[in-house]
Design an enzyme around this catalytic site. Structure first.
Site, short mmCIF file in Angstrom:
data_model
loop_
_atom_site.label_atom_id
_atom_site.label_comp_id
_atom_site.label_asym_id
_atom_site.label_seq_id
_atom_site.Cartn_x
_atom_site.Cartn_y
_atom_site.Cartn_z
N CYS A 139 0.66 24.87 -20.95
CA CYS A 139 0.59 26.11 -20.18
C CYS A 139 1.52 27.18 -20.74
O CYS A 139 1.10 28.29 -21.03
CB CYS A 139 0.91 25.84 -18.72
SG CYS A 139 -0.36 24.85 -17.94
N HIS A 140 2.79 26.83 -20.86
CA HIS A 140 3.75 27.85 -21.28
C HIS A 140 4.65 27.39 -22.39
O HIS A 140 5.70 27.97 -22.62
CB HIS A 140 4.56 28.33 -20.06
CG HIS A 140 3.68 28.74 -18.92
ND1 HIS A 140 3.38 27.89 -17.90
CD2 HIS A 140 3.01 29.87 -18.68
CE1 HIS A 140 2.55 28.49 -17.06
NE2 HIS A 140 2.31 29.69 -17.50
N GLY A 141 4.27 26.30 -23.07
CA GLY A 141 4.93 25.91 -24.31
C GLY A 141 6.26 25.19 -24.18
O GLY A 141 7.04 25.19 -25.13
N TYR B 295 0.71 37.80 -15.95
CA TYR B 295 0.91 36.49 -16.57
C TYR B 295 1.69 36.65 -17.87
O TYR B 295 2.59 35.85 -18.17
CB TYR B 295 -0.47 35.87 -16.82
CG TYR B 295 -0.47 34.42 -17.16
CD1 TYR B 295 0.04 33.48 -16.25
CD2 TYR B 295 -1.00 33.95 -18.36
CE1 TYR B 295 0.00 32.14 -16.55
CE2 TYR B 295 -1.03 32.62 -18.66
CZ TYR B 295 -0.53 31.70 -17.76
OH TYR B 295 -0.57 30.37 -18.05
#
Lengths: 175, 475
Positions: A139-141, B295
């Site tokens: 998702c966000h590394g 986001y």
């Protein structure tokens, strides 16, 4: 009547206003609480479920995912190399310092049991990926090492260890 | 809103009704004789388009509920049931799903219209803040609606967004479990999201009513950003604004229909046709397009708490626009520097949206950080400073001056220079003035005398507006 004497403060009427509104406020709070609290985990969710897992089929280097309380739990059968990697790291290099020894059971260091939920925003990280041979969150590394400790990325904490114990040499009970 | 016009129903039954509940004259005063600035351009039609979209979403949503099952076992299958078995179910669901995107497209245009023309400035601050509240409610509604099909994207969107609250120190985890009703997103979460997804649109309706009320109370802004000074500056809402709004709406519906009938899944994500699996996150998760800029801001910041704070601040900062913009001039038309910074902001917003759709790695992260910094810089530094540094271009004397050049010439010929409103009404028809001007001035005087005979408390503002609508209608 006393109400004609407006100069005297506070009057009996002021007292009645304050007393009435205080009772009203307490009543409103008492009504609001069930409406709010009904959203908390209910009795059926709270009933501590425990899961027993047979470790025998998990070969060295394999990660098994089991479900506990609706969440994935990773059971990693670590190789010698993975254990050495996890123990070679200096604590000062870790964003959330914790030794590998503190994250596994004594004499069972080949078994790492962690909740498979990224401590950033709750995605399930992918095993055997990333720069540290541990987990990589798509998702966000965020990247975790072979001990499930955060090494890089936005996650603030290490992968959580669920309460578990060894039921026998080849089985654990989570919860 | 515009007060009760002089509208009187002719029909005896309506007359009877009107005496008991003056809703007909109220509607007439608000949507027929209501005076709007005559220079409104097509960017002003999005309010009507948004009202239409809200109705579309509520109507299609109510009928979809008749076939939907809000349980973790049944939700995904019931959506497929709607798509395959229910009569016209595919159409209703595609309208509802794409309607969400269209709603956001229209609201973004509406917001940027407001930013360009300074629609948030005195006296429209409350009107603007109500709009920001509607926007936040829309985002909450859209997010919860996206969870309902219970596909992979639904499930993981719910997980990621609710986990934003775990960033709150101390009580974060408790709040998150309260939101979930468990230890992870599960059946209780789906059911409460369903209940709230049904509730929030009606709350939006409520705030929209306040938004329109505030709009009709202070009057519409316009592309020049200068106040309405006389009834020469306005036209009645019907037919002028109604026809223009409807034409724009039809154009918008063509775009909407193109999505619904030709590319209904273009805005969606194929992973949402996989049933939710709590044990596996899709390899690349992205929110719906309308959330991408936020986001990108969330991911640009390497610290969890600060990322979440930046995400919410990027929306909250809009509510403070009326006080962050220090310029007295409303419209960007007369603000040469602001106009350029406005377009930079638009590009930055689109850029952040693009970066939000890309994986959070390498150069994408660096560019996202620069654009995030610029986004806040625009609102917190550039905008307050511009008011002091910029020299605005001269404003026209009135709304009608730049758009009605012939009339102005005619007025000049009649040797009457444009006077302030109150002087013009008293010096009413000095003869020789061309039809439009003289006619409205005379009617205004007549309306005023009629007003005086009424017991309406004559605050200057209400009187003026009542006078405007009266004069216009009789005209």
């Amino acid at each position: 009547m006393a109400t004609t004497k407006t100069a005297e403060q506070p009057t009996r009427r002021d007292f009645l206003y304050i007393a009435t509104s205080m009772v009203g406020a307490v009543g409103a709070a008492a009504v609001a609480w069930p409406l709010i609290n009904q959203m908390n985990p209910d009795a059926s969710v709270l009933a501590l479920s425990s899961t027993e897992v047979d470790l025998a089929p998990i070969v060295e280097g394999q990660i098994l995912t089991v479900k506990w309380r609706g969440k994935p739990v990773f059971i990693s059968h670590r190789t010698k190399k993975e254990i050495e990697e996890a123990r070679a790291v200096k604590l000062s290099d870790l964003p959330d310092p914790q030794t590998d020894e503190a994250r596994v059971k004594k004499d069972k260091e080949q078994w790492l049991v962690v909740i498979g939920i990224c401590t950033h925003l709750g995605c399930v990280p992918l095993g055997h990926e990333g720069d540290y041979d541990g987990w990589f969150c798509p998702c966000h590394g965020s990247q975790y090492d072979t001990s499930g400790r955060i090494r890089k990325g936005p996650a603030p904490a290490n992968l959580e260890i669920p309460p578990y114990e060894f039921a026998s040499d080849t089985a654990i009970r989570i919860g | 809103m515009a007060g009760h016009g002089q509208y009187q129903p002719k029909n005896p039954i309506l007359k009877w009704f009107e005496r008991r509940l003056p809703v007909l004259s109220f509607m007439h005063g608000s949507f027929v004789s209501y005076p709007v600035p005559r220079n409104l351009n097509y960017w002003w039609t999005f309010g009507g388009i948004l009202t239409f979209m809200l109705v579309v979403q509520i109507v299609t949503g109510i009928v979809l509920v008749m076939h939907y099952t809000p349980t973790s076992a049944g939700a995904f299958d019931s959506v497929e049931h709607i798509m395959r078995d229910v009569n016209f179910g595919w159409l209703l669901r595609y309208i509802h799903a794409n309607g969400g995107s269209m709603f956001f497209l229209a609201v973004y245009i509406h917001i940027f219209r407001g930013i360009y023309y300074g629609s948030y400035k005195e006296p429209r601050e409350v009107l603007w803040i109500l709009g920001v509240i509607i926007f936040v409610l829309m985002m909450a509604t859209a997010f919860m609606g996206y969870v309902l099909p219970w596909g992979q994207m639904s499930f993981w969107a719910a997980t990621v967004i609710t986990n934003l609250f775990t960033a709150i120190p101390g009580i974060g985890r408790g709040i998150t479990q309260w939101l979930w009703g468990g230890y992870a997103v599960d059946e209780p979460t789906l059911q409460r999201f369903f209940a709230l997804h049904y509730l929030l649109p009606f709350m939006i309706v409520g705030v929209v009513v306040l938004h329109i009320w505030a709009l009709h109370h202070v009057g519409q802004g316009n592309p020049t950003g200068i106040d309405v000074k006389s009834d020469r500056d306005t036209v009645p809402f019907t037919p002028y604004a109604t026809v223009k709004d409807n034409f724009a709406l039809i154009c918008f519906m063509i775009l909407f229909a193109w999505f619904v009938f030709y590319i209904p899944n273009y805005m969606g994500h194929p992973d949402n046709y996989i049933p939710a699996n709590p044990l596996q996150t899709p390899p690349h998760i992205v929110p719906e397009w309308y959330f991408l800029p936020y986001y990108a801001i969330l991911r640009a910041i390497p610290n969890k708490l600060l990322g979440v704070v930046a995400l919410f601040s990027s929306i909250a900062v809009l509510a403070f626009l009326p006080w962050l913009d220090t310029s007295k001039v409303r419209s960007a038309r007369f603000r040469p520097l602001y106009k350029q910074f406005f377009w930079v902001l638009v590009v930055v917003g689109i850029g952040l949206g693009y970066l939000g759709s890309k994986p959070a790695e390498g150069a994408y992260v660096i560019v996202a950080r620069i654009l995030t910094a610029y986004y806040f810089l625009h609102f917190l530094v550039i905008l307050p400073a511009l008011g002091y540094l910029e020299t605005p271009r001269p404003l026209p004397a009135s709304i009608s001056e730049p758009v009605l050049p012939q009339k102005r010439a005619a007025v000049a010929m009649s040797t009457r220079a444009p006077l302030p409103m109150n002087e013009r009404t008293t010096s009413s028809d000095s003869g020789g003035a061309p039809g439009a001007v003289r006619c409205s001035a005379r009617l205004t005087a007549a309306a005023r005398s009629r007003l005086e005979s009424m017991s309406v408390p004559s605050r200057s503002k209400t009187t003026r507006r009542a006078r405007l609508s009266r004069g216009r209608l009789a005209h």
